[in-house]
Motif scaffolding. Structure first.
Motif, short mmCIF file in Angstrom:
data_model
loop_
_atom_site.label_atom_id
_atom_site.label_comp_id
_atom_site.label_asym_id
_atom_site.label_seq_id
_atom_site.Cartn_x
_atom_site.Cartn_y
_atom_site.Cartn_z
N GLY A 40 21.34 -67.08 -39.09
CA GLY A 40 21.55 -65.78 -38.46
C GLY A 40 22.60 -65.80 -37.37
N GLY A 41 23.23 -64.65 -37.16
CA GLY A 41 24.25 -64.50 -36.14
C GLY A 41 23.81 -63.53 -35.06
N MET A 42 24.78 -63.12 -34.28
CA MET A 42 24.49 -62.26 -33.13
C MET A 42 24.55 -60.77 -33.47
SD MET A 42 23.87 -64.46 -30.72
CE MET A 42 24.00 -63.55 -29.19
N THR A 43 24.97 -60.43 -34.67
CA THR A 43 25.12 -59.03 -35.04
C THR A 43 24.55 -58.80 -36.43
OG1 THR A 43 27.34 -59.42 -35.94
CG2 THR A 43 27.20 -58.75 -33.62
N PHE A 44 24.46 -57.55 -36.80
CA PHE A 44 24.06 -57.19 -38.16
C PHE A 44 25.22 -57.48 -39.12
CE2 PHE A 44 21.14 -54.50 -35.67
CZ PHE A 44 19.94 -54.80 -36.31
N PHE A 54 12.49 -68.54 -32.54
CA PHE A 54 11.41 -68.70 -31.57
C PHE A 54 11.04 -70.18 -31.44
CE2 PHE A 54 11.05 -64.27 -32.78
CZ PHE A 54 10.76 -63.65 -31.58
N GLY A 55 11.14 -70.91 -32.55
CA GLY A 55 10.94 -72.35 -32.48
C GLY A 55 12.01 -73.03 -31.66
N VAL A 56 13.26 -72.58 -31.82
CA VAL A 56 14.35 -73.13 -31.00
C VAL A 56 14.10 -72.83 -29.53
CG1 VAL A 56 16.82 -72.95 -30.52
CG2 VAL A 56 16.01 -72.97 -32.89
N LEU A 57 13.62 -71.63 -29.26
CA LEU A 57 13.31 -71.26 -27.87
C LEU A 57 12.20 -72.13 -27.32
CD1 LEU A 57 13.64 -69.29 -25.48
CD2 LEU A 57 11.98 -67.80 -26.61
N TRP A 58 11.20 -72.42 -28.12
CA TRP A 58 10.09 -73.25 -27.67
C TRP A 58 10.56 -74.65 -27.31
CZ3 TRP A 58 5.23 -72.33 -26.25
CH2 TRP A 58 4.35 -73.39 -26.15
N GLN A 59 11.54 -75.17 -28.03
CA GLN A 59 12.07 -76.50 -27.77
C GLN A 59 12.97 -76.55 -26.54
OE1 GLN A 59 14.00 -77.62 -31.40
NE2 GLN A 59 12.10 -77.56 -32.62
N GLY A 60 13.44 -75.38 -26.09
CA GLY A 60 14.31 -75.33 -24.91
C GLY A 60 15.73 -74.98 -25.28
N LEU A 61 16.42 -74.37 -24.34
CA LEU A 61 17.81 -73.95 -24.56
C LEU A 61 18.73 -74.80 -23.70
CD1 LEU A 61 17.38 -70.07 -24.62
CD2 LEU A 61 17.51 -71.63 -26.55
N GLY A 62 19.11 -75.95 -24.21
CA GLY A 62 20.04 -76.81 -23.48
C GLY A 62 19.43 -77.36 -22.21
N THR A 245 23.34 -65.56 -21.29
CA THR A 245 24.13 -64.64 -22.12
C THR A 245 25.57 -65.08 -22.25
OG1 THR A 245 24.53 -63.25 -20.16
CG2 THR A 245 22.68 -62.66 -21.57
N SER A 246 26.05 -65.91 -21.34
CA SER A 246 27.44 -66.38 -21.42
C SER A 246 27.55 -67.78 -22.02
CB SER A 246 28.07 -66.38 -20.02
OG SER A 246 27.36 -67.22 -19.14
N THR A 247 26.42 -68.46 -22.27
CA THR A 247 26.48 -69.82 -22.80
C THR A 247 25.78 -69.97 -24.15
OG1 THR A 247 24.47 -70.41 -21.57
CG2 THR A 247 26.59 -70.82 -20.49
N VAL A 248 24.73 -69.18 -24.40
CA VAL A 248 24.00 -69.27 -25.66
C VAL A 248 24.54 -68.21 -26.61
CG1 VAL A 248 21.75 -69.11 -26.76
CG2 VAL A 248 21.97 -70.15 -24.51
N THR A 249 25.02 -68.63 -27.77
CA THR A 249 25.62 -67.70 -28.73
C THR A 249 24.85 -67.72 -30.05
OG1 THR A 249 27.15 -69.45 -29.42
CG2 THR A 249 27.91 -67.91 -27.72
N THR A 250 23.54 -67.85 -29.97
CA THR A 250 22.68 -67.81 -31.13
C THR A 250 21.57 -66.79 -30.90
OG1 THR A 250 21.18 -69.54 -30.29
CG2 THR A 250 23.12 -70.27 -31.55
N PRO A 251 20.88 -66.38 -31.97
CA PRO A 251 19.77 -65.43 -31.79
C PRO A 251 18.62 -65.95 -30.94
CG PRO A 251 20.52 -65.43 -34.08
CD PRO A 251 21.22 -66.57 -33.40
#
Length: 293
Positions: A40-44, A54-62, A245-251
């Motif tokens: 998935g990307g940032m737009t439709f 959500f799994g990526v978020l659970w593991q942490g963002l950098g 918002t300026s460093t993470v470019t994934t959903p």
């Protein structure tokens, strides 16, 4: 039933629908895009449907510890909520009687709603920096003292300048319409001041106190402008989200937004449910008393 709608109904209904779409469209868009697949990307258009991000978020963002920021915002929001309810209730009780300087105190208390938030937060930050200089110069802080700019000092003060005026205005409106006959009846039956407050006043105004609590938590939960200047070191979740918002470019950033929005709606739902429960309980009690049960 036979009355026909006026010609203005359809244009006004369309305008209202567009307003609701404008108001909640961005939130709905973030919610939908957060459930995209791994590609998935940032737009439709959406690419797949899953809970991957959500799994990526659970593991942490950098390097950002999202869950620590979440815990900080939650703790701060809860403390702000409690203080807002308590102070607003005390102010509402105090302003039921006129006293010298009450008008000046009232306008001073709500002045932060008018002043630009950046000015208020900068003033709070300056006060705590002066406090730091005084503590360091006097040696009161010890060798390991760093700063009083923190989550439950300057940041707490900044949030209270935003939440307290709303809470106080609500309680002033409530007590302006409060019928003192209830308190007089309690005193006639031998109740003391604290018994009257606990068993008469608080049950009647409980739904409004819940509303004040809702204001306090939601305003603190997503506060950025005042927090950014006064918090010091560790960031709250809104500040971390703004930085991501300026460093993470994934959903994954959308998944974080969905999570924070869900927490807000859960708090609102819990608050409204509690208010309805208290209202029904009070009405049931009044009905039982009327029947002599």
């Amino acid at each position: 039933m036979g009355d026909r709608r006026s010609r203005a109904f359809l244009p006004l209904a369309l305008f209202f629908a567009l307003f609701v779409a404008f108001l909640y469209g961005p939130t709905l868009t973030i919610f939908i895009l957060s459930f995209q697949g791994p590609e998935g990307g940032m737009t439709f258009p959406m690419r797949g449907l899953s809970l991957h991000w959500f799994g990526v978020l659970w593991q942490g963002l950098g390097v950002v510890d999202v869950w620590a920021a979440f815990a900080r915002s939650l703790r701060l929001g809860l403390i702000v909520t409690v203080l807002t309810v308590v102070v607003s209730l005390m102010a509402g009780l105090a302003f039921r009687r006129r006293f010298v300087g009450s008008t000046l105190l009232f306008y001073t208390a709500i002045a932060s709603l008018i002043l630009p938030s950046i000015v208020v937060s900068l003033g709070i930050a300056l006060e705590f920096r002066i406090l730091d200089d005084f503590v360091k110069a006097s040696g009161l802080g010890g060798a390991g003292y760093q700063s009083s700019m923190g989550l439950f000092t300057s940041a707490l003060g900044a949030h209270l300048t935003w939440t307290l005026p709303f809470g106080m205005l609500i309680m002033f409106a409530v007590f302006n319409r409060f019928n003192p006959a209830y308190e007089e009846a309690a005193r006639d039956l031998g109740a003391g001041p604290w018994q009257t407050l606990r068993h008469v006043v608080l049950p009647i105004i409980a739904p409004y106190l819940i509303g004040v609590a809702l204001f306090g938590f939601t305003l603190s939960w997503d506060e950025i402008a005042r927090t950014s200047q006064a918090i010091g070191g560790p960031n709250t979740l809104p500040l971390e989200l703004q930085g991501l918002t300026s460093t993470v470019t994934t959903p994954a950033i959308y998944a974080l937004g969905t999570m924070t929005t869900t927490v807000s709606f859960l708090v609102i739902g819990l608050t409204l449910g509690t208010g309805l429960y208290l209202r029904r309980r009070r009405m049931r009690g009044a009905s039982d008393a009327g029947r002599g049960v």
